[in-house]
Design an enzyme around this catalytic site. Sequence first.
Site, PDB file in Angstrom:
ATOM      1  N   CYS A  43      90.572  -6.319 -35.068  1.00 22.73           N
ATOM      2  CA  CYS A  43      91.927  -6.319 -34.508  1.00 22.73           C
ATOM      3  C   CYS A  43      91.943  -7.119 -33.208  1.00 22.73           C
ATOM      4  O   CYS A  43      90.936  -7.200 -32.497  1.00 22.73           O
ATOM      5  CB  CYS A  43      92.387  -4.880 -34.241  1.00 22.73           C
ATOM      6  N   ARG A  47      91.047  -3.792 -26.345  1.00 26.48           N
ATOM      7  CA  ARG A  47      90.062  -2.733 -26.069  1.00 26.48           C
ATOM      8  C   ARG A  47      88.908  -2.732 -27.063  1.00 26.48           C
ATOM      9  O   ARG A  47      88.036  -1.863 -27.000  1.00 26.48           O
ATOM     10  CB  ARG A  47      90.766  -1.364 -26.101  1.00 26.48           C
ATOM     11  N   HIS A  99      90.295   0.154 -35.724  1.00 29.99           N
ATOM     12  CA  HIS A  99      90.081   1.085 -34.612  1.00 29.99           C
ATOM     13  C   HIS A  99      91.162   2.142 -34.593  1.00 29.99           C
ATOM     14  O   HIS A  99      92.332   1.850 -34.891  1.00 29.99           O
ATOM     15  CB  HIS A  99      90.042   0.337 -33.275  1.00 29.99           C
ATOM     16  N   CYS A 102      95.281   2.151 -33.325  1.00 28.14           N
ATOM     17  CA  CYS A 102      95.726   0.767 -33.548  1.00 28.14           C
ATOM     18  C   CYS A 102      97.260   0.676 -33.516  1.00 28.14           C
ATOM     19  O   CYS A 102      97.940   1.317 -34.316  1.00 28.14           O
ATOM     20  CB  CYS A 102      95.200   0.266 -34.890  1.00 28.14           C
TER      21      CYS A 102
HETATM   22 CO    CO Z   1      94.699  -2.650 -33.491  1.00 21.40          CO
END
Ligand code: CO
Length: 221
Positions: A43, A47, A99, A102
């Site tokens: 993604c 982070r 993750h 998201c």
């Molecule tokens: Co994401």
Amino acid sequence: MISRIEELLRNNRAFVEQQLQLDPGYFGKLAEGQHPGFLWVGCSDSRVPPDRITGTSPGDMFVHRNIANLVVQTDMNFLSVLQYAVEVLQVQHVIVCGHYGCGGVKAAMGHEHHGLIDNWLRTVKDTQQYFWHELKDLGEAARFDRLVELNVIEQVYNLGKTHTIQAAWARNRRPYIHGWVFDLRNGYIRPQTGMINDNDKIGEVCKFTNGIVGGALRAAA
Ligand code: CO
């Protein structure tokens, strides 16, 4: 006062000095070429920096990132990255990493309109609909977590069905493909699939035969 953008350039100069102290030939070797062992499909979320969370260095990992780590069969950008990684760089592993938390998956769960990105996230809505029998009984937080996991598994399936991967498996059963989820809340990666390098294994973890990793098989009906 130093601006945020100047800070990046200052950090870069510090990085160069630090690397040269460790190894004066570092950049010369880096410039010679790349032989990464991994393709990372992750993604775009700020982070989830792939090298930091896996302890890898420049040259170790070829990277493709987009919102919600999607493998879309008509995405020429992704397909080109995949072909180059598999056929030219000959990576041994392709990792799809989602993750928890998201924003892309969250947006797909709701009914609000977000503009252009709704088109991109449509496939996440499809996954939610397909697995609604499993998701509907979960609380909101658990459903969000589970859809993140299911989304990764769906992308592993999509990846395994690309021409590039099918052709590579037919040649030499490489690369292995993997579905992972990174947990922002504690920093750990939770694998959602085993090592996959053929159509049987992909059938075991993906929707057309099972669809529920680590859980009960869907009742035969
Ligand atoms: Co994401």
